[in-house]
Design an enzyme around this catalytic site. Sequence first.
Site, short mmCIF file in Angstrom:
data_model
loop_
_atom_site.label_atom_id
_atom_site.label_comp_id
_atom_site.label_asym_id
_atom_site.label_seq_id
_atom_site.Cartn_x
_atom_site.Cartn_y
_atom_site.Cartn_z
N LYS A 186 -2.90 -15.71 9.85
CA LYS A 186 -2.14 -14.75 10.65
C LYS A 186 -1.40 -15.41 11.81
O LYS A 186 -0.27 -15.85 11.66
CB LYS A 186 -3.03 -13.60 11.12
CG LYS A 186 -3.38 -12.62 10.00
CD LYS A 186 -3.94 -11.34 10.53
CE LYS A 186 -4.31 -10.35 9.44
NZ LYS A 186 -3.18 -9.82 8.69
N ASP B 86 -14.74 -15.28 8.80
CA ASP B 86 -13.34 -14.96 8.54
C ASP B 86 -12.68 -14.63 9.87
O ASP B 86 -12.76 -13.52 10.38
CB ASP B 86 -13.28 -13.77 7.57
CG ASP B 86 -11.86 -13.31 7.28
OD1 ASP B 86 -10.93 -13.78 7.96
OD2 ASP B 86 -11.69 -12.46 6.39
N TYR C 171 0.81 -1.22 0.00
CA TYR C 171 0.00 0.00 0.00
C TYR C 171 0.85 1.27 0.00
O TYR C 171 0.60 2.21 0.76
CB TYR C 171 -0.97 0.00 1.20
CG TYR C 171 -1.65 -1.31 1.41
CD1 TYR C 171 -2.48 -1.83 0.42
CD2 TYR C 171 -1.46 -2.07 2.56
CE1 TYR C 171 -3.10 -3.06 0.57
CE2 TYR C 171 -2.06 -3.30 2.73
CZ TYR C 171 -2.89 -3.79 1.73
OH TYR C 171 -3.50 -5.02 1.89
N TYR D 234 -13.38 -6.51 5.47
CA TYR D 234 -12.14 -6.70 4.72
C TYR D 234 -11.77 -8.18 4.79
O TYR D 234 -11.73 -8.76 5.87
CB TYR D 234 -10.99 -5.86 5.30
CG TYR D 234 -9.67 -6.14 4.60
CD1 TYR D 234 -9.39 -5.54 3.37
CD2 TYR D 234 -8.76 -7.04 5.12
CE1 TYR D 234 -8.20 -5.82 2.70
CE2 TYR D 234 -7.57 -7.32 4.46
CZ TYR D 234 -7.30 -6.72 3.25
OH TYR D 234 -6.14 -7.01 2.60
#
Length: 429
Positions: free
Chosen positions: A278, A249, A20, A148
């Site tokens: 993660k 999620d 990003y 997201y």
Amino acid sequence: MINFHSIDKEFDKKHIWHPYTSMLNPLPSYGVTHTNENKIYLDTGEELIDGMASWWSAIHGYNHPRLVSAIQSQASTMSHIMFGGITHAPAVELCKKLINITPKSLDRVFLADSGSVSVEVAIKMALQYWISKGQTSKTKLMTAQKGYHGDTFAAMSVCDPINSMHSMYQGFLPEHIFVSAPKAKFDEQCTDTELQLLEQAFVKHHHDVAAFIIEPIVQNAGGMNFYSPSYLAKLRQLCNKYDVLLILDEIATGFGRTGKMFACEHANIEPDIMCIGKALTGGTMTLSATLTNQKVAVGLSEGEAGVLMHGPTFMGNPLACAVANASINLLFENNWQAQVERVNLAMSALKRCESLSSVVNVRTLGAIGVVEIDKVVNVAKIQKFFIKKGVWIRPFGKLIYIMPPYVSSSADIRELANAIYDAINEQQY
């Protein structure tokens, strides 16, 4: 031998893409020489308290000897082997552990290699399930705004269509059905109006919807929205009532981050499909998993294809599986609940920020702390300030937040909170 203490940052700036950031005017990249526990060491000599756990993954901190040992031991016997037609002990042991600690009905495991891929797999599972049942009209997903789910294409298609970092891809991505983001806060009950509006979306669209996908309890990169468990409980009821699969999620929320091993436990529900990643390997290697129940696994296998049409090259990587096993063992040996409770208690220092006029909201849950301000943060400016304060915090949008390693001391958490207060108070953003 490469000298890791000499980092060519000019080459980095000109030639290497970072997440990003622009190739014309890139955000500064600070050189890191090594890490230890919850500390990051820069090539310019600074020691930083880590507030991000490397995007929420390094829950045990860095260089934990048990995790390092697991990688070294596995590397000496088998770093990788294809998973097609082959299995191995680290993968089998990991899947046993995952089935044991996730909701009871989730007893089938697909090992993938990143969080985004686990979401892609979950979406494929849902679509292929309904195809196998002959319901070819159920080709849409339903989801909430502010969500997201990753950077790959199917995952991007269920991120917030307007306010997310992926909004520019409208027109290229599949178009799915979005409902309002959950409004009731974590410690509130949803209003009848909110739940009625949610059900109206199911009434209108369920014939076309394969699954509803959402981050349970905390919508993370879409805005750090902590929402009511009653919303999640109602969502499970509606999916049952209207024959829609529920995908949760848990990539960011799993492994204790919200104060429960998995965030869906706050609502005492079980999804049809769950994505995890993660913290799965303790922040050491890339690995994810998509778990599902017998209904979905057997149902999609009864279709024309007979198999789930996905198979990453590094699926079931032995190195990653071995260190994931060690990380899960550490969670329980370290009494993760007590660790997270201690971090949460120390995060009360963030409440001091509420006295600042530019602060909109301060919220904490588990090992997550968020300070929301009234304008978008200048990341380059505030990170320079944080470096001077001896901390590593990377905000996004209007949110200055911390998700530190669980091993962080209370004093270090307070240092992170004080740095955030000072940055806002001195307008270093």
